[in-house]
Design an enzyme around this catalytic site. Structure first.
Site, PDB file in Angstrom:
ATOM      1  N   CYS A 284      38.921  70.894  43.148  1.00 43.95           N
ATOM      2  CA  CYS A 284      39.156  71.837  44.245  1.00 43.95           C
ATOM      3  C   CYS A 284      38.581  73.219  43.990  1.00 43.95           C
ATOM      4  O   CYS A 284      37.979  73.825  44.880  1.00 43.95           O
ATOM      5  CB  CYS A 284      40.645  71.915  44.560  1.00 43.95           C
ATOM      6  N   HIS A 342      46.204  74.336  44.211  1.00 38.09           N
ATOM      7  CA  HIS A 342      45.074  73.885  45.016  1.00 38.09           C
ATOM      8  C   HIS A 342      44.293  75.131  45.425  1.00 38.09           C
ATOM      9  O   HIS A 342      44.881  76.167  45.730  1.00 38.09           O
ATOM     10  CB  HIS A 342      45.535  73.105  46.242  1.00 38.09           C
ATOM     11  N   ASP A 365      38.467  74.671  53.695  1.00 44.65           N
ATOM     12  CA  ASP A 365      38.728  73.883  52.482  1.00 44.65           C
ATOM     13  C   ASP A 365      37.727  72.736  52.392  1.00 44.65           C
ATOM     14  O   ASP A 365      37.759  71.802  53.187  1.00 44.65           O
ATOM     15  CB  ASP A 365      40.158  73.340  52.522  1.00 44.65           C
ATOM     16  N   ASP A 407      58.423  70.634  53.137  1.00 36.98           N
ATOM     17  CA  ASP A 407      59.625  70.392  52.340  1.00 36.98           C
ATOM     18  C   ASP A 407      59.335  69.291  51.324  1.00 36.98           C
ATOM     19  O   ASP A 407      58.608  68.343  51.605  1.00 36.98           O
ATOM     20  CB  ASP A 407      60.792  69.960  53.228  1.00 36.98           C
TER      21      ASP A 407
END
Length: 721
Positions: A284, A342, A365, A407
């Protein structure tokens, strides 16, 4: 633009002797110094100068017109050169001559591209058109970029310090590791290295959009939203002749290990040399940093951003699930994952396609995770849309929102069924960092992505209290749906009484101090008995290596202990993992997951606590004699050393020094044995061939370790003689 007529050889007398693009002066004026020594590089919406030198008959404005033509593929625009700039249309190409621009056999022409010109390499033609004679000349090539200095440009950035950092700077910092003890790694964007500009333009030329419809692609390249979407897809190689192939585990021997890269230029050079075959390998931070390089070259302000505890929500329910064994070992049962960190890029632009309120930083991204519009890319997504939870905003807002605000549902599994579960609403996106302007200190962007979240959703009771029916309804971030124990394909989670309320136990796990390679890892488990009865407990502790993208590896240390705790008592447990227990598994910057499961032996209730951390590596010292600012093409000396601060002798010690643009190849120092407190040292002669920021890197390893145990970097600033 209109269709380009076919232009034959010059007709009439060959009067035009030379076309001078005034590269040095134009580059200073357009803030493009260093991007190319071969081509004129200018920014749209701002005039640049071209000087025409004649021999023989001089141009006579009373007898013939001087016409300039810019050519892009099958499109072109002609400009009648006028005297004085009389408020030309900012949306059309224009050319003019100022008083004093005509001399003996010389004419200086000022050219201005429309503010929404396409980013590309153009051809400039010069035409003389008289009543009885016409002649045409190919003047040469120039490159046109976006203009963040121009208010009318969609990428306009009003602050000088920001433009210096996010457009002109060739140096960045990537923050890696965990939110508990992150580390930083320098990166050279390398936009001033020879050949980088050409590689960035070539990415556009071999994109599927260009290969399928050149004219349409050229026309759309005026839009930074379009540019960022094309480049995002081209940085990875999943759908096209892209730049980088990703690999997250296994063997890297047929390429370069992602952690060995320290700059973008080498990657871009290799891709150009391979004629479009992808460079191996990226992860990444490599995808994001190379994307940042390309966007800065094209004139779009960009920066690299790290999200700690980033969720990869594979099923779009804004929930990521983690499964653990009854003794605390993380299990690879979920399609979702939570990356310890990330890295993506943010690009600065207005978004007229969706509205003025979405202007500013946009997430782009390039790491190939999920498809967007049928292609592996993500964004541009307005950061403000993420913060405000406008999840339908183009592009990919819901996926990126989950990355920073999903979550986490942690479940303990025994005999194929969920026996306990807890929901954590604050774990994901705990920190979001980028490099500060003019400093290596991180700037915290967390608040720009996330509003204050609701308190932790209470945890579920142990298995056995609910109906075993599996529901598959999807749920939004504020409307959770049902969950059933034993169903691994759950879509959402209901709020329930906290685990502490049900079990009467509260458990915390902390990592003490700063864990360092070669030293013991110190842990503290605190158990609070909230009930009025004595509890007989079993404590299970588990430590395992974890890939940064969330994939669990085999456990390397376990502890099991029976305990007794009195009513309303706090019990503190200290644990230590010695180097002998982990050194054959862990190395430089590795990430460790520690988990504890406390089980009530009578009620069978369980409570889980978990923590991730990375090991700090011992320091390698790098010093440049005379300071870190060196002159180009002048030899300097750097001293690299490593002192063994471990409590044991290291066999087969190797110190390796590299420096792209400073050293030819690798240089090594070796010692058969390196005893405690002894130092291994290497002196190297460095010389820079070009200006800008360079990096010296050094790594240390020894025979008893399977990988590098320490890696360090050192900035060197190269100035003119």
């Amino acid at each position: 633009m209109e269709s380009t007529p076919q232009t034959g050889p010059p007709r009439g007398q060959n009067r035009l002797q030379l076309v001078n693009f005034d590269i040095q002066e134009n580059h200073i004026s357009h803030e493009t110094q260093g991007l190319s020594n071969k081509y004129l590089v200018v920014r749209r919406g701002k005039p640049f100068k071209v000087t025409l030198r004649f021999h023989g008959r001089m141009w006579n404005p009373k007898q013939e017109y001087l016409v300039l033509q810019v050519v892009l593929g099958e499109m072109s625009a002609k400009m009648l050169v006028r005297f004085y700039n009389k408020g030309s249309d900012p949306h059309k190409w224009s050319a003019w001559i100022n008083p004093g621009d005509i001399g003996h056999c010389v004419v200086t022409v000022h050219i201005c591209a429309p503010v929404l010109s396409s980013v590309a390499q153009y051809r400039l033609m010069v035409h003389f058109e008289g009543a009885h004679e016409r002649s045409s000349y190919v003047a040469g090539l120039f490159v046109l970029l976006c203009n963040p200095w121009l208010k009318e440009d969609p990428v306009y950035m009003p602050n000088d310090a920001q433009r210096e950092e996010y457009v002109k700077s060739d140096y960045g910092v990537i923050y890696m590791g965990t939110d508990l003890n992150y580390n930083q790694r320098p990166w050279l964007f390398g936009q001033y290295e020879p050949g980088v500009l050409e590689a960035c333009l070539q990415l556009l030329q071999v994109s599927p959009q260009h290969l399928s419809n050149r004219r349409k692609d050229y026309a759309l390249r005026a839009d930074p939203t379009y540019l960022s979407r094309v480049i995002c897809a081209m940085v990875n190689s999943n759908d096209d002749m892209g730049l980088l192939e990703g690999r997250w585990k296994g063997n890297y021997k047929d390429g370069v290990k992602p952690t060995d890269w320290s700059g973008s230029a080498d990657i871009l050079h290799r891709w150009m040399a391979s004629k479009g075959n992808p460079v191996r390998y990226g992860q990444c931070w490599v995808f994001a940093s190379v994307l940042c390089t390309v966007m800065r070259v094209l004139g779009i302000p960009s920066r690299v951003v790290t999200v700690f505890n980033a969720a990869h929500d594979s099923d779009g329910d804004l929930i990521a699930e983690e499964f653990y064994s009854s003794t605390g070992e993380r299990l690879g049962l979920s399609k979702d994952s939570v990356w310890n960190f990330h890295v993506w890029a943010e690009c600065w632009m207005r978004r007229p396609d969706i509205g003025a309120q979405y202007a500013g930083w946009q997430v782009v991204d390039a790491t190939p995770q999920e498809k967007s519009g049928g292609v592996y890319r993500c964004g541009p997504c307005p950061v403000v849309a993420i913060q405000r939870r406008f999840l339908n905003t183009p592009y990919d807002t819901a996926f990126i929102y989950a990355s920073v605000d999903a979550d986490i549902v942690r479940m303990i599994v025994r005999s194929g069924k969920v026996v306990a579960k807890k929901v954590d609403t604050k774990w994901v996106g705990r920190l979001i960092f980028t490099k500060s302007i003019g400093s290596d200190v991180p700037e915290d962007l967390t608040d720009s992505y996330k509003k204050q979240k609701r308190p932790n959703v209470p945890a579920m009771a142990p298995y056995g209290n609910y109906s075993p029916v599996c529901h598959s309804s999807r749920a939004g971030p504020d409307m959770p749906g049902p969950f059933v124990e034993g169903c691994y394909a759950s879509q959402a989670v209901m709020p329930h009484a906290s685990m502490a309320d049900v079990s009467g136990l509260d458990v915390t796990l902390t990592v003490d101090g700063e864990p360092t390679v070669g030293k013991s890892i110190e842990l503290t488990v605190k158990i609070t008995n909230l009930s009025n009865s004595t509890r007989l407990l079993m404590e299970h502790l588990n430590a395992q290596l974890k890939e940064f993208n969330g994939s669990p590896a085999k456990s390397f240390w376990k502890s099991h202990q029976e305990l007794s705790i009195q009513p309303l008592e706090d019990l503190t447990r200290q644990h230590s993992i010695s180097p002998s227990k982990y050194e054959s598994f862990l190395a430089d910057d590795d990430i460790v997951k520690i988990s504890v499961v406390i089980k009530d032996l009578k009620t069978k209730e369980r409570v889980l606590a978990t923590q991730d951390f990375n090991l700090r590596s011992p320091k390698i010292n790098i010093e440049v004699e005379g300071g870190d600012s060196i002159q180009v093409k002048k030899e300097h000396t750097a001293i690299v050393s490593f002192t063994n601060e471990l409590n044991k002798t290291l066999s087969g010690a190797i110190l390796i020094v590299e420096g792209h643009g400073l050293l030819q190849g690798k240089q090594e120092a070796r010692l058969t044995v390196l005893r405690p407190d002894e130092t291994i040292e290497k002196k190297v002669a460095i010389m820079a061939s070009s200006l800008g920021t360079k990096l010296l890197s050094a790594s240390f390893s020894h025979r008893d370790s399977s990988s590098v145990i320490s890696r360090s970097f050192h900035k060197v600033f190269v100035t003119a003689q």
